[in-house]
Structure formats: structure tokens, C-alpha cells
Design a protein around this motif. Sequence first.
Motif, PDB file in Angstrom:
ATOM      1  N   VAL A 175       0.826  -1.205   0.000  1.00  0.00           N
ATOM      2  CA  VAL A 175       0.000   0.000   0.000  1.00  0.00           C
ATOM      3  C   VAL A 175       0.867   1.265   0.000  1.00  0.00           C
ATOM      4  O   VAL A 175       0.438   2.333  -0.459  1.00  0.00           O
ATOM      5  CB  VAL A 175      -0.945  -0.011   1.222  1.00  0.00           C
ATOM      6  N   GLY A 176       2.110   1.163   0.474  1.00  0.00           N
ATOM      7  CA  GLY A 176       2.985   2.332   0.519  1.00  0.00           C
ATOM      8  C   GLY A 176       3.277   2.925  -0.834  1.00  0.00           C
ATOM      9  O   GLY A 176       3.521   4.135  -0.955  1.00  0.00           O
ATOM     10  N   TRP A 177       3.249   2.089  -1.885  1.00  0.00           N
ATOM     11  CA  TRP A 177       3.552   2.590  -3.232  1.00  0.00           C
ATOM     12  C   TRP A 177       2.407   3.403  -3.822  1.00  0.00           C
ATOM     13  O   TRP A 177       2.537   3.972  -4.901  1.00  0.00           O
ATOM     14  CB  TRP A 177       3.915   1.436  -4.158  1.00  0.00           C
ATOM     15  N   GLU A 178       1.267   3.463  -3.135  1.00  0.00           N
ATOM     16  CA  GLU A 178       0.202   4.364  -3.564  1.00  0.00           C
ATOM     17  C   GLU A 178       0.579   5.819  -3.267  1.00  0.00           C
ATOM     18  O   GLU A 178       0.018   6.749  -3.841  1.00  0.00           O
ATOM     19  CB  GLU A 178      -1.106   4.020  -2.854  1.00  0.00           C
ATOM     20  N   TYR A 179       1.521   5.988  -2.341  1.00  0.00           N
ATOM     21  CA  TYR A 179       1.860   7.340  -1.896  1.00  0.00           C
ATOM     22  C   TYR A 179       3.305   7.729  -2.199  1.00  0.00           C
ATOM     23  O   TYR A 179       3.680   8.878  -1.995  1.00  0.00           O
ATOM     24  CB  TYR A 179       1.637   7.455  -0.378  1.00  0.00           C
ATOM     25  N   GLY A 180       4.118   6.792  -2.686  1.00  0.00           N
ATOM     26  CA  GLY A 180       5.510   7.121  -2.922  1.00  0.00           C
ATOM     27  C   GLY A 180       6.071   6.461  -4.162  1.00  0.00           C
ATOM     28  O   GLY A 180       5.503   5.496  -4.687  1.00  0.00           O
ATOM     29  N   LYS A 221       5.336   4.509   4.683  1.00  0.00           N
ATOM     30  CA  LYS A 221       4.086   4.257   5.421  1.00  0.00           C
ATOM     31  C   LYS A 221       4.103   4.945   6.785  1.00  0.00           C
ATOM     32  O   LYS A 221       3.067   5.434   7.253  1.00  0.00           O
ATOM     33  CB  LYS A 221       3.878   2.747   5.576  1.00  0.00           C
ATOM     34  N   GLU A 222       5.280   5.008   7.421  1.00  0.00           N
ATOM     35  CA  GLU A 222       5.379   5.750   8.679  1.00  0.00           C
ATOM     36  C   GLU A 222       5.148   7.245   8.432  1.00  0.00           C
ATOM     37  O   GLU A 222       4.503   7.930   9.243  1.00  0.00           O
ATOM     38  CB  GLU A 222       6.761   5.532   9.296  1.00  0.00           C
ATOM     39  N   HIS A 223       5.670   7.749   7.330  1.00  0.00           N
ATOM     40  CA  HIS A 223       5.509   9.160   6.963  1.00  0.00           C
ATOM     41  C   HIS A 223       4.038   9.499   6.726  1.00  0.00           C
ATOM     42  O   HIS A 223       3.525  10.488   7.268  1.00  0.00           O
ATOM     43  CB  HIS A 223       6.351   9.428   5.711  1.00  0.00           C
ATOM     44  N   ILE A 224       3.363   8.689   5.939  1.00  0.00           N
ATOM     45  CA  ILE A 224       1.946   8.937   5.631  1.00  0.00           C
ATOM     46  C   ILE A 224       1.071   8.690   6.851  1.00  0.00           C
ATOM     47  O   ILE A 224       0.113   9.422   7.120  1.00  0.00           O
ATOM     48  CB  ILE A 224       1.488   8.043   4.459  1.00  0.00           C
ATOM     49  N   LEU A 265       0.041  16.489   4.179  1.00  0.00           N
ATOM     50  CA  LEU A 265      -1.067  16.446   3.211  1.00  0.00           C
ATOM     51  C   LEU A 265      -1.840  15.131   3.235  1.00  0.00           C
ATOM     52  O   LEU A 265      -2.779  14.951   2.473  1.00  0.00           O
ATOM     53  CB  LEU A 265      -0.515  16.683   1.798  1.00  0.00           C
ATOM     54  N   SER A 266      -1.457  14.192   4.081  1.00  0.00           N
ATOM     55  CA  SER A 266      -2.168  12.910   4.121  1.00  0.00           C
ATOM     56  C   SER A 266      -3.475  13.053   4.881  1.00  0.00           C
ATOM     57  O   SER A 266      -3.553  13.717   5.919  1.00  0.00           O
ATOM     58  CB  SER A 266      -1.299  11.839   4.784  1.00  0.00           C
ATOM     59  N   LYS A 297      10.264   8.943  -2.508  1.00  0.00           N
ATOM     60  CA  LYS A 297       9.762  10.311  -2.505  1.00  0.00           C
ATOM     61  C   LYS A 297       8.249  10.291  -2.364  1.00  0.00           C
ATOM     62  O   LYS A 297       7.558   9.531  -3.040  1.00  0.00           O
ATOM     63  CB  LYS A 297      10.158  11.002  -3.808  1.00  0.00           C
ATOM     64  N   CYS A 298       7.726  11.101  -1.471  1.00  0.00           N
ATOM     65  CA  CYS A 298       6.280  11.156  -1.222  1.00  0.00           C
ATOM     66  C   CYS A 298       5.572  11.851  -2.375  1.00  0.00           C
ATOM     67  O   CYS A 298       5.967  12.950  -2.806  1.00  0.00           O
ATOM     68  CB  CYS A 298       6.015  11.889   0.090  1.00  0.00           C
ATOM     69  N   LYS A 299       4.522  11.239  -2.901  1.00  0.00           N
ATOM     70  CA  LYS A 299       3.739  11.830  -3.981  1.00  0.00           C
ATOM     71  C   LYS A 299       2.925  13.025  -3.506  1.00  0.00           C
ATOM     72  O   LYS A 299       2.586  13.913  -4.293  1.00  0.00           O
ATOM     73  CB  LYS A 299       2.792  10.790  -4.583  1.00  0.00           C
ATOM     74  N   LEU A 300       2.589  13.047  -2.201  1.00  0.00           N
ATOM     75  CA  LEU A 300       1.699  14.087  -1.690  1.00  0.00           C
ATOM     76  C   LEU A 300       2.448  15.382  -1.383  1.00  0.00           C
ATOM     77  O   LEU A 300       2.073  16.456  -1.845  1.00  0.00           O
ATOM     78  CB  LEU A 300       0.972  13.586  -0.438  1.00  0.00           C
ATOM     79  N   CYS A 301       3.526  15.278  -0.590  1.00  0.00           N
ATOM     80  CA  CYS A 301       4.228  16.491  -0.166  1.00  0.00           C
ATOM     81  C   CYS A 301       5.594  16.665  -0.817  1.00  0.00           C
ATOM     82  O   CYS A 301       6.231  17.712  -0.664  1.00  0.00           O
ATOM     83  CB  CYS A 301       4.379  16.507   1.353  1.00  0.00           C
ATOM     84  N   GLY A 302       6.071  15.636  -1.520  1.00  0.00           N
ATOM     85  CA  GLY A 302       7.345  15.727  -2.212  1.00  0.00           C
ATOM     86  C   GLY A 302       8.561  15.473  -1.346  1.00  0.00           C
ATOM     87  O   GLY A 302       9.696  15.613  -1.816  1.00  0.00           O
TER      88      GLY A 302
END
Length: 736
Positions: free
Chosen positions: A13-18, A46-49, A61-62, A30-35
Motif C-alpha cells: 500500500v505504501g507505493w500508492e503514496y511514494g 508508510k510511517e511518513h503517511i 497532506l495525508s 519520494k512522497c507523492k503528496l508532499c514531495g
Amino acid sequence: MDAPQLKRNSDDVGWEYGVLYDPKTPDKVKCKLCGKEMSGGVFRMKEHIGHQRGNVAACPLSTKEDQAKCMNALKEAKHKKTRKRQHDEELRSEVNINKPHLDDELQEEHGTQTAPHFQGPMDKFANHINPEASLAARTRQQNIHDAISKEKTHVVRQYCARWMYESSIPFNAIDNESFRLFCEALGQFGPGWVPPTQYQLREPLLNEEQERTKKKLKSLEVEWEEQGCSVMTDAWTDMKRRSIMNLCVNSRGGTCFLSSKDTSKDSHTGEFIFKYIEKCIGDIGAKKVVQVVTDNATNNVAAARMLKEMRPNIFWTGCAAHTIDLMLEGVSKLPWFAKVISQAKALTVFVYAHHKTLSMMRAHTKKRDIVRPGATRFATCFLTLQSLHEKKSQLMSMFGSDEWHECKHSKCVKGKQASDTVMSFAFWSSVIMVLKVFSPMVKVLRLADGEKKPSMGFIYGEILEAKKSIKEASNHLEKNYKPIFQIMDEKMKGRLDSPLHLAAYFLNPFYFYKDPNIQYDMEIIEGFIACVETFYYGDFEKQNKVVNDEINLYKNKCGSFGKNLALKGCEQNDETFDPGNWWATYGCHVPTLQKLATRVLALTSSSSGCERNWSSFEAIHTKKRNRLDVNRLNSLVYVQFNARLFNKHKKIKEKAIDVIIDDGNEETVEDWIVEQHQEDQATNVGVVPNTQSPKVRDLYDDDFESEEEDEVMLDMEFEPDVFHETPEFCDTPMGY
């Protein structure tokens, strides 16, 4: 052209956001949401999100939903590690070589034994592990206890790896639980253990393991008594042209191998097959056997007629997996489909024909192959088209790169054709369309070929659902889906529309309570009545009770059938739903119908379990071991095949297993990596060449034997790929 986003080939699931932002450092994401860029891979993402404190700053931004999804994934990973640790402890506890009575005898003979020594902190200063010296001197030295010394653990692994390399043992054998148990037992024993001799492995130890396996199968025999079983038989021909016919039994607990018979001197006529099956039914117990499942060969059809005369209360059905494979074969021969498949084959053959193009492809796909070996040639066709579609952006990047344009192969005719194919929007649209048509049928093939749950109650209904999906994919244009339906109906007739299949469909509450109009379909009701007459053959009273009394309670949702729990329990066809168990729970007030329903809905629809036995025969009876007599071959297959059965349910719980993928079956990919000769190209799609091994079989096997194996060596090693239940693509208009 924009460079494709870098991403690990994973469903995490982490690859949905990075995404990966450095191809040379796969740990940096690299995070897709905040860069935000960070190290630590997808776990850190996943810890970041999820706003997990401690290692990385939270993503501003999550959303709450994103945070919950990632936190659940982190918790599941933690629980998975805990479960693995508990499983390892349970596995270790199974090993106990210190039997009390054996210890007493040894103490009387040799005196008090010294307790086994486990490594401690001081052991790193002791002598290095040296198995050669131990074998020469037979002197005791310290035992190994993993996690104490990395250096010594590495030395032991080197010896293990060396043995595997020199003995040509497959890498996946290291994951075998029996091997782990052996390692634990050896660790408990300590230095000086003497391996068994070849004679001990061939005779006494093999006999002991066979007896142990028989005891473990006792639980299945109880199941046969309560819920019935299916007898499956097939034949296999070894490299010395010896024909071996084997017998398997399938029930809710899975498929088990019972016995094999050397039939080299016998002609496999319908009468011969009938006598063999009749004897086996007698040995198992006729009251336990509900059906016999074989392929659709003519001699099997003749045997079926004889069995019906001798035992009119036992059903004989054809293999559903074979029938679905025939459907795929027929559809792949339609001109439009054949053209797309031919283009795809030309592309893959060109890529695999040259070291340079193969290296370029693997560099762009992160060492993932575009050809995926399947259990059959048509499974390979679907899997490879699916793989091509998943790697579309990487392939377009490859053929658009400077490296390709500077390559000498880009100037040749076939190179230009391959490049034009990859860069063609029409080609990729056609691939999507083929996948949309093939996917519903492959879904049914997975159902028939798998053993996650009994498939008899689902085959007919899922074929109807497949037709709906194909019709929708064809934009409801009759000219598009009519040729496909004609092929499906032709292959299905007399094979998957028997009274047994129709009755199982009618008695599955998932289908019937969703569409009560099924009861007004004359074909289905006549099939149900015919099934009742066969199941309760000669007992008119029970036939009357089922057809004229008890079935009405089921149709009208009377009694327990109308309870909210009963209706809720059959709303969804997920992995937990089993119509046979549903009837066992809610059908107690209709005992005669309940017995029929639970037994019919516990049946398999395919003989694939018996055919997978071929791989056991082939693995054991190699060219280096072709002097094995049939009895010893039988014993080895009995132990090996049934061991797979015991471990199967654990594997299914741990991960998704796609039954149509066979990474070890290189014969099915030959058409996709080797250019066919002119005379071969003129043959029909899917015809098996004479150089096949027994593993790849003709769909119509009239002589009930496989072709003799010729040694076909393909210098290929396929990298595993991610399995998707259905292809992920956007809607595309029908192009044919």
C-alpha cells in the motif's frame, strides 16, 4: 516522452503514496503528496503517511483515510512478524529427538549423557566450525545456535549452499519445512551425525515415511465417509516409454495420491480404464464415491458408459480445466485475436533472440521478464499479454532510447517491426481488448484449477458471469461477442452442462437467492431432477421426498433457509463462502436434500489435481534415475505428492497462489521466445510439438499417453512477477 515513474514491483500500500526517485538507490523514496525525499524504503513511507512518530516527519497532506490505511499496514506487518516467530517456535517444538525410552537405554549402556551444548558469548573465541575435521576425527565440538555468531552462521550457510549447488537442488527447496525440521533435529543431535546410506533411503526410511503418510491421511478418509469424494485417474509415460496410470482422490480437504500401476503392456481401452477405476472404487468404498473425473478422451467416454451400467449412482464428469482451456484455444484462433497474439509473439521472440535486446529489456524492467510461463500454453498467452501491458511504459522507453537507436538490431526489418509494434497505439488497444475477453475465462480457469474451495457449485454460474463480462467488453455488439459465445457453448456442451453441474448451480444459494428465476429454467430443473435420480438411484421414496417436498422449502426460503443469518451468509461469493457448509448449517430440516447438496457442493470440477501428480513423477523419474522400479516410484510419489497436500493450506493462508502460473514450466513459453519454423507456423494455434515433455499435454489425448520426452534446454531463468487477479487498464473501445 515523460520518463516512467520508478516503482518497486509490489502491491504494498505504501507505493500508492511514494515512488523511487533514484534508480541506483532503491532504498530512497519520494512522497507523492508532499514531495519529501527520505531513506528507508516503503516502510518509512508508510510511517511518513501514517504519522508514525520516531523515524520520519509526518506528511502534512495525508488525509485521515490515508493515515488509517498506512497504520493498518504497519500493524499487519508487525503482526506478520509475530506470527512468523510463533510459527518458527512451533516448528522447533515439533522436533524432539530425545525420546525418554531411548535415553534410558543409552544411559544403561553408556552412562549418563551430557546435555547438548548451546553457544554462549565465549563461543566466538572457540575453534572455528570445520565439518571436514569433525567427520575425520569423529570428536564432539560445540553445537550451532543461530543468532550467536554471524561469522559461524555464514560458514554453515556456505556449506549448505555448496551442497545445494553441487547436487543441483532447486533454490526454493530451502523454504521446505521438512528441511527446516531436519536442520533443527541435526542441531539438537550435535556433531558426529552420520547421514543415512542409499539403501536406508531407498528401503526402510522410505517405507517408514510411507506408513507415516498413510496415518496422516486417515483424517481425509473420515471426510470421504461424511461428505463423499471424487476419484480422478490419468496416465503418464516415462522416458523409457513405460506407461504408468495413477489414481487420486479429491475431497474438501484436497487431493491425495493413492496408488499407481504399470500399464506398459496394456492397451488403454475404455474397458481397461473401467476395470481399473472399478477396482479402485471397490477399494475406497462405493458409498464414499460421488463422481469420477477424467479428461475428455474417447477411451474415457467409453469407460464412463460402462461405469454407468455397473454403478448408475456414480457420476462421471469431464475435466472443467481442460474445457476452459479448449475455449481459450478456440477464441485465440479467431482472426482478430490470432493477429494480436501473433504480433505479441513476434515482439517477444525478437527481444529474446538477441543478447543486446534482452539485456536492454531487463534493464528497463528492473530484471523482470515479459514472458510469463503458465501451466498451459493458453495460460502462458494470457499471462504474457498481461505482462506486456503492465510493462508498456518500460518497453516504450526502451524502444525510444538512444541506446536502441544506436543498436544494430534497430536497423533490421524485424527490429523495425518490433519498434513499430511497441509504439503503436492500435496494438496496445488491441492487447487491452484481448485481455478484457480472456480475463473472465481465465478467472473460471483459476477457479477450476485451484483447490481453495470446492468448485462444482460455481463453475456453471461463473461461466454465465464470464459471458456477461465478455458481452460488456464487446460493447454489447452481437457481431463482436457472438463468435466467442459460439465457441464457449460448443466446448461446454456435454462437458460443463451435465445434470451434476446444473444441480450444483441450482443448489448454490449465492446464485439462486440472487436470481430466483433460475427455478423456471427448464434445462436447469431437468438437470436437477436427473441428478436426484442418479444420486438416489433405485430409491423412489427419497427421490420423491427431495423433488416434491424438500426442494420447495429451499425455493421458498422456509424454515432455517429464511433466517437473516442464512440470507446474509450467502450474499457474497468471497473466499470464506462455501455453499456446502451453508447447507450443513441451514439445511437440517430437509435431511434428504441436505445430504445430496452437501455431497454435490463438496466436489471438484477438474482432474487438475491428478495431473499435477505428473510433476511429481517427472521430478522423481529423471533421466539420471530412470532405473527406478514402479513400486519404488509409486512410494516416492505417494510421499512427495501427499506432503504437498499437507503444506498447501498453510501456503494458501500465507500468500496468494496463482494456479495458472508455473515458473518451472519452460515448455509452454517456447512459442514466445523461439521463432517457429515455417511448417510449424502453418499449424493451428496451441498444437503441441513432438519435442514436448510429458508435462505439456494435448487437450485430446486419445491414446491416454504423453509423448516421449526429448531433452529441450532453454537457457532461460524467469524472474517472478506480481500476480494481478484482473488486468488493470482503462476502458478502450472495441476494435474488431
